[in-house]
Structure formats: C-alpha cells, structure tokens
Design a protein around this motif. Structure first.
Motif, PDB file in Angstrom:
ATOM      1  N   LYS A  44       0.827  -1.214   0.000  1.00  0.00           N
ATOM      2  CA  LYS A  44       0.000   0.000   0.000  1.00  0.00           C
ATOM      3  C   LYS A  44       0.856   1.257   0.000  1.00  0.00           C
ATOM      4  O   LYS A  44       0.518   2.237  -0.662  1.00  0.00           O
ATOM      5  CB  LYS A  44      -0.944   0.002   1.198  1.00  0.00           C
ATOM      6  CG  LYS A  44      -2.094  -0.964   1.047  1.00  0.00           C
ATOM      7  CD  LYS A  44      -3.026  -0.921   2.232  1.00  0.00           C
ATOM      8  CE  LYS A  44      -4.174  -1.872   2.035  1.00  0.00           C
ATOM      9  NZ  LYS A  44      -5.120  -1.825   3.165  1.00  0.00           N
ATOM     10  N   GLU A  45       1.962   1.224   0.722  1.00  0.00           N
ATOM     11  CA  GLU A  45       2.855   2.383   0.726  1.00  0.00           C
ATOM     12  C   GLU A  45       3.527   2.548  -0.631  1.00  0.00           C
ATOM     13  O   GLU A  45       3.697   3.663  -1.111  1.00  0.00           O
ATOM     14  CB  GLU A  45       3.909   2.227   1.819  1.00  0.00           C
ATOM     15  CG  GLU A  45       3.354   2.371   3.213  1.00  0.00           C
ATOM     16  CD  GLU A  45       4.359   2.054   4.302  1.00  0.00           C
ATOM     17  OE1 GLU A  45       5.499   1.664   3.972  1.00  0.00           O
ATOM     18  OE2 GLU A  45       3.984   2.174   5.478  1.00  0.00           O
ATOM     19  N   HIS A  46       3.896   1.447  -1.260  1.00  0.00           N
ATOM     20  CA  HIS A  46       4.567   1.503  -2.560  1.00  0.00           C
ATOM     21  C   HIS A  46       3.647   2.040  -3.649  1.00  0.00           C
ATOM     22  O   HIS A  46       4.043   2.880  -4.458  1.00  0.00           O
ATOM     23  CB  HIS A  46       5.082   0.118  -2.941  1.00  0.00           C
ATOM     24  CG  HIS A  46       5.764   0.064  -4.263  1.00  0.00           C
ATOM     25  ND1 HIS A  46       7.035   0.549  -4.452  1.00  0.00           N
ATOM     26  CD2 HIS A  46       5.349  -0.389  -5.468  1.00  0.00           C
ATOM     27  CE1 HIS A  46       7.377   0.391  -5.722  1.00  0.00           C
ATOM     28  NE2 HIS A  46       6.368  -0.184  -6.358  1.00  0.00           N
ATOM     29  N   TYR A  47       2.410   1.552  -3.682  1.00  0.00           N
ATOM     30  CA  TYR A  47       1.457   1.969  -4.710  1.00  0.00           C
ATOM     31  C   TYR A  47       0.608   3.164  -4.294  1.00  0.00           C
ATOM     32  O   TYR A  47      -0.337   3.525  -4.990  1.00  0.00           O
ATOM     33  CB  TYR A  47       0.542   0.804  -5.098  1.00  0.00           C
ATOM     34  CG  TYR A  47       1.262  -0.296  -5.825  1.00  0.00           C
ATOM     35  CD1 TYR A  47       2.012  -0.034  -6.968  1.00  0.00           C
ATOM     36  CD2 TYR A  47       1.195  -1.605  -5.385  1.00  0.00           C
ATOM     37  CE1 TYR A  47       2.673  -1.037  -7.632  1.00  0.00           C
ATOM     38  CE2 TYR A  47       1.849  -2.622  -6.047  1.00  0.00           C
ATOM     39  CZ  TYR A  47       2.586  -2.323  -7.176  1.00  0.00           C
ATOM     40  OH  TYR A  47       3.246  -3.328  -7.831  1.00  0.00           O
ATOM     41  N   LYS A  48       0.919   3.736  -3.134  1.00  0.00           N
ATOM     42  CA  LYS A  48       0.216   4.918  -2.621  1.00  0.00           C
ATOM     43  C   LYS A  48      -1.293   4.666  -2.487  1.00  0.00           C
ATOM     44  O   LYS A  48      -2.120   5.410  -3.009  1.00  0.00           O
ATOM     45  CB  LYS A  48       0.495   6.142  -3.481  1.00  0.00           C
ATOM     46  CG  LYS A  48       1.969   6.505  -3.536  1.00  0.00           C
ATOM     47  CD  LYS A  48       2.178   7.862  -4.123  1.00  0.00           C
ATOM     48  CE  LYS A  48       3.637   8.188  -4.287  1.00  0.00           C
ATOM     49  NZ  LYS A  48       4.411   8.239  -3.082  1.00  0.00           N
ATOM     50  N   THR A  50      -2.586   4.107   0.693  1.00  0.00           N
ATOM     51  CA  THR A  50      -2.935   4.338   2.087  1.00  0.00           C
ATOM     52  C   THR A  50      -3.991   5.438   2.176  1.00  0.00           C
ATOM     53  O   THR A  50      -4.212   6.196   1.231  1.00  0.00           O
ATOM     54  CB  THR A  50      -1.695   4.749   2.913  1.00  0.00           C
ATOM     55  OG1 THR A  50      -1.167   5.950   2.370  1.00  0.00           O
ATOM     56  CG2 THR A  50      -0.635   3.665   2.906  1.00  0.00           C
ATOM     57  N   LYS A  52      -3.862   8.130   3.892  1.00  0.00           N
ATOM     58  CA  LYS A  52      -3.190   9.434   3.787  1.00  0.00           C
ATOM     59  C   LYS A  52      -2.974   9.815   2.322  1.00  0.00           C
ATOM     60  O   LYS A  52      -3.236  10.950   1.913  1.00  0.00           O
ATOM     61  CB  LYS A  52      -1.853   9.369   4.514  1.00  0.00           C
ATOM     62  CG  LYS A  52      -1.046  10.629   4.423  1.00  0.00           C
ATOM     63  CD  LYS A  52       0.315  10.448   5.069  1.00  0.00           C
ATOM     64  CE  LYS A  52       1.198  11.614   4.723  1.00  0.00           C
ATOM     65  NZ  LYS A  52       2.594  11.328   4.953  1.00  0.00           N
ATOM     66  N   ASP A  53      -2.505   8.859   1.522  1.00  0.00           N
ATOM     67  CA  ASP A  53      -2.269   9.131   0.103  1.00  0.00           C
ATOM     68  C   ASP A  53      -3.562   9.446  -0.632  1.00  0.00           C
ATOM     69  O   ASP A  53      -3.608  10.317  -1.500  1.00  0.00           O
ATOM     70  CB  ASP A  53      -1.571   7.939  -0.561  1.00  0.00           C
ATOM     71  CG  ASP A  53      -0.168   7.735  -0.039  1.00  0.00           C
ATOM     72  OD1 ASP A  53       0.519   8.743   0.232  1.00  0.00           O
ATOM     73  OD2 ASP A  53       0.242   6.563   0.096  1.00  0.00           O
ATOM     74  N   ARG A  54      -4.609   8.730  -0.297  1.00  0.00           N
ATOM     75  CA  ARG A  54      -5.903   8.983  -0.947  1.00  0.00           C
ATOM     76  C   ARG A  54      -6.458  10.348  -0.579  1.00  0.00           C
ATOM     77  O   ARG A  54      -7.045  11.041  -1.418  1.00  0.00           O
ATOM     78  CB  ARG A  54      -6.888   7.880  -0.583  1.00  0.00           C
ATOM     79  CG  ARG A  54      -6.533   6.559  -1.225  1.00  0.00           C
ATOM     80  CD  ARG A  54      -7.533   5.507  -0.902  1.00  0.00           C
ATOM     81  NE  ARG A  54      -7.164   4.254  -1.544  1.00  0.00           N
ATOM     82  CZ  ARG A  54      -7.943   3.211  -1.612  1.00  0.00           C
ATOM     83  NH1 ARG A  54      -9.150   3.256  -1.083  1.00  0.00           N
ATOM     84  NH2 ARG A  54      -7.532   2.118  -2.206  1.00  0.00           N
ATOM     85  N   GLU A  56      -4.637  12.979   0.237  1.00  0.00           N
ATOM     86  CA  GLU A  56      -3.814  13.965  -0.475  1.00  0.00           C
ATOM     87  C   GLU A  56      -4.243  14.053  -1.938  1.00  0.00           C
ATOM     88  O   GLU A  56      -4.297  15.151  -2.505  1.00  0.00           O
ATOM     89  CB  GLU A  56      -2.344  13.596  -0.374  1.00  0.00           C
ATOM     90  CG  GLU A  56      -1.756  13.823   0.999  1.00  0.00           C
ATOM     91  CD  GLU A  56      -0.333  13.320   1.120  1.00  0.00           C
ATOM     92  OE1 GLU A  56       0.213  12.758   0.141  1.00  0.00           O
ATOM     93  OE2 GLU A  56       0.235  13.491   2.216  1.00  0.00           O
ATOM     94  N   ASP A  57      -4.543  12.920  -2.537  1.00  0.00           N
ATOM     95  CA  ASP A  57      -4.997  12.915  -3.930  1.00  0.00           C
ATOM     96  C   ASP A  57      -6.329  13.645  -4.062  1.00  0.00           C
ATOM     97  O   ASP A  57      -6.517  14.446  -4.987  1.00  0.00           O
ATOM     98  CB  ASP A  57      -5.119  11.476  -4.431  1.00  0.00           C
ATOM     99  CG  ASP A  57      -5.458  11.399  -5.901  1.00  0.00           C
ATOM    100  OD1 ASP A  57      -4.825  12.129  -6.694  1.00  0.00           O
ATOM    101  OD2 ASP A  57      -6.353  10.600  -6.260  1.00  0.00           O
TER     102      ASP A  57
END
Length: 73
Positions: A44-48, A50, A52-54, A56-57
């Motif tokens: 999940k961290e590699h492919y963003k 998480t 948090k990443d969602r 930010e997107d």
C-alpha cells in the motif's frame, strides 16, 4: 504457503503484482504466513493506496477544480 495466504494474494491484483516484483516475499510468506499484513502494508505504501495518500490525492483534485472554477469567473 498456506491456502488462506494464496487466496489473499489471488484476490488482490496489487498484492499479486507487488509480490511478483519483490519475490523475496515468497520466502518470508512460506516461513511465516503472518507476515502477510506486513506485505500488504508495504504494498500500500509503494502503490500509494494508504488513507493518507488517498486524502492527499482528493485534496489535489479539489484544489484543481477550485483553480479551474476561479479561471472561469
């Protein structure tokens, strides 16, 4: 590798692709199937993928829409 771990990998295409790219995880999963949670976290961290990443997107998309709307006004 136990059957539960194999089903988890087959049901998640991201996990299967990450496992294919990082084959050292096969050895770890064969020795200790409980490392599947660590594998999923790393994937999940590699492919963003998480939360948090969602978020930010989503924030970037909202900013883009706001800037676009400001240009129209």
């Amino acid at each position: 590798m136990n059957l539960k771990t194999q089903f988890a990998i087959k049901n998640n295409p991201y996990l299967a692709r990450y496992l294919h790219e990082n084959s050292h995880w096969f050895k770890m999963l064969n020795r200790n199937p409980a490392t599947l949670t660590s594998l999923e976290k790393e994937m999940k961290e590699h492919y963003k993928l998480t939360t948090k990443d969602r978020m930010e997107d989503l924030s970037r998309k909202i900013d883009f829409i706001q800037n676009f709307m400001n240009l129209l006004n």
